[in-house]
Design a protein around this motif. Sequence first.
Motif, PDB file in Angstrom:
ATOM      1  N   LEU A  63       6.628  -6.474  -2.957  1.00  0.00           N
ATOM      2  CA  LEU A  63       5.659  -5.990  -3.943  1.00  0.00           C
ATOM      3  C   LEU A  63       5.900  -6.627  -5.309  1.00  0.00           C
ATOM      4  O   LEU A  63       4.980  -7.180  -5.932  1.00  0.00           O
ATOM      5  CB  LEU A  63       5.721  -4.470  -4.082  1.00  0.00           C
ATOM      6  CG  LEU A  63       4.931  -3.921  -5.267  1.00  0.00           C
ATOM      7  CD1 LEU A  63       3.472  -3.771  -4.929  1.00  0.00           C
ATOM      8  CD2 LEU A  63       5.514  -2.625  -5.753  1.00  0.00           C
ATOM      9  N   THR A  67       3.424  -9.271  -7.293  1.00  0.00           N
ATOM     10  CA  THR A  67       2.828  -8.993  -8.601  1.00  0.00           C
ATOM     11  C   THR A  67       3.249 -10.051  -9.624  1.00  0.00           C
ATOM     12  O   THR A  67       2.455 -10.442 -10.478  1.00  0.00           O
ATOM     13  CB  THR A  67       3.166  -7.574  -9.101  1.00  0.00           C
ATOM     14  OG1 THR A  67       4.585  -7.385  -9.132  1.00  0.00           O
ATOM     15  CG2 THR A  67       2.521  -6.511  -8.205  1.00  0.00           C
ATOM     16  N   PHE A  77      -6.429  -8.881  -8.656  1.00  0.00           N
ATOM     17  CA  PHE A  77      -6.658  -8.191  -7.393  1.00  0.00           C
ATOM     18  C   PHE A  77      -6.937  -6.722  -7.692  1.00  0.00           C
ATOM     19  O   PHE A  77      -6.593  -6.216  -8.759  1.00  0.00           O
ATOM     20  CB  PHE A  77      -5.478  -8.367  -6.424  1.00  0.00           C
ATOM     21  CG  PHE A  77      -4.164  -7.832  -6.931  1.00  0.00           C
ATOM     22  CD1 PHE A  77      -3.719  -6.576  -6.542  1.00  0.00           C
ATOM     23  CD2 PHE A  77      -3.368  -8.586  -7.780  1.00  0.00           C
ATOM     24  CE1 PHE A  77      -2.509  -6.080  -7.006  1.00  0.00           C
ATOM     25  CE2 PHE A  77      -2.152  -8.105  -8.240  1.00  0.00           C
ATOM     26  CZ  PHE A  77      -1.723  -6.848  -7.860  1.00  0.00           C
ATOM     27  N   LEU A  80      -3.073  -3.355  -3.661  1.00  0.00           N
ATOM     28  CA  LEU A  80      -2.143  -3.900  -2.675  1.00  0.00           C
ATOM     29  C   LEU A  80      -1.443  -2.720  -2.012  1.00  0.00           C
ATOM     30  O   LEU A  80      -0.871  -1.872  -2.696  1.00  0.00           O
ATOM     31  CB  LEU A  80      -1.111  -4.816  -3.333  1.00  0.00           C
ATOM     32  CG  LEU A  80       0.016  -5.342  -2.435  1.00  0.00           C
ATOM     33  CD1 LEU A  80      -0.543  -6.180  -1.284  1.00  0.00           C
ATOM     34  CD2 LEU A  80       1.023  -6.153  -3.236  1.00  0.00           C
ATOM     35  N   ALA A 105       0.988  -6.192   4.764  1.00  0.00           N
ATOM     36  CA  ALA A 105       0.478  -6.181   3.394  1.00  0.00           C
ATOM     37  C   ALA A 105      -1.040  -6.330   3.418  1.00  0.00           C
ATOM     38  O   ALA A 105      -1.561  -7.295   3.982  1.00  0.00           O
ATOM     39  CB  ALA A 105       1.096  -7.317   2.591  1.00  0.00           C
ATOM     40  N   LEU A 107      -4.122  -6.715   0.940  1.00  0.00           N
ATOM     41  CA  LEU A 107      -4.516  -7.031  -0.426  1.00  0.00           C
ATOM     42  C   LEU A 107      -6.028  -6.880  -0.551  1.00  0.00           C
ATOM     43  O   LEU A 107      -6.771  -7.411   0.268  1.00  0.00           O
ATOM     44  CB  LEU A 107      -4.097  -8.464  -0.774  1.00  0.00           C
ATOM     45  CG  LEU A 107      -4.407  -8.956  -2.177  1.00  0.00           C
ATOM     46  CD1 LEU A 107      -3.600  -8.162  -3.218  1.00  0.00           C
ATOM     47  CD2 LEU A 107      -4.099 -10.448  -2.294  1.00  0.00           C
ATOM     48  N   LEU A 122       0.288 -14.289  -1.047  1.00  0.00           N
ATOM     49  CA  LEU A 122       1.031 -13.323  -0.224  1.00  0.00           C
ATOM     50  C   LEU A 122       2.186 -14.026   0.483  1.00  0.00           C
ATOM     51  O   LEU A 122       3.309 -13.516   0.516  1.00  0.00           O
ATOM     52  CB  LEU A 122       0.098 -12.653   0.793  1.00  0.00           C
ATOM     53  CG  LEU A 122      -0.886 -11.634   0.221  1.00  0.00           C
ATOM     54  CD1 LEU A 122      -1.967 -11.315   1.249  1.00  0.00           C
ATOM     55  CD2 LEU A 122      -0.159 -10.363  -0.213  1.00  0.00           C
ATOM     56  N   VAL A 145      -6.345  -9.725   3.890  1.00  0.00           N
ATOM     57  CA  VAL A 145      -7.073  -9.690   2.630  1.00  0.00           C
ATOM     58  C   VAL A 145      -8.437  -9.091   2.917  1.00  0.00           C
ATOM     59  O   VAL A 145      -9.131  -9.514   3.852  1.00  0.00           O
ATOM     60  CB  VAL A 145      -7.214 -11.107   2.024  1.00  0.00           C
ATOM     61  CG1 VAL A 145      -8.066 -11.073   0.767  1.00  0.00           C
ATOM     62  CG2 VAL A 145      -5.843 -11.706   1.744  1.00  0.00           C
TER      63      VAL A 145
END
Length: 151
Positions: A63, A67, A77, A80, A105, A107, A122, A145
């Motif tokens: 994470l 970021t 974005f 997440l 993950a 997003l 990512l 995504v």
Amino acid sequence: MSSNEEHSYVVNIAWKKGRIGTMDSPAINDKLDVATPPEFPGGVEGVWSPEHLFTASVSSCFLTSFTAVAEYSKFEFEDLNISSSGKMSRDENGKFVMSEITIIATLIISDEAKEKKAYRLLEKAEQICLITRSIKAEVKLEPSVKIEVPA
């Protein structure tokens, strides 16, 4: 960061009772109970275990890495969400080890034209994660995504 730079992270654990301890740090306001996981003799349900914390360290590092990469790339974005699971198995010597961490993950972005870049970022986050680079366990990233235009 220069190669001579070092950082220290202090964690204290005080035995509470049975297989439970309380963890704290001078740098953090919250305390956290930790215990043997229920899969082992004397384990405690409903309390964070070292295995949970190991898994959490990988996913929280992902994470923070993402970021940072997104900020550096000026990539916007919407959200997440990360779900992770740690697998413990026996190694070639029959000893338990954390052998695999899977990071799922998701997003959320609002611009479909940036989907490929989102996947690249990512993957970059997984590659630069300091915790992932420091452990023996295999880390598997399952990125997705989604395009959602804010209302």
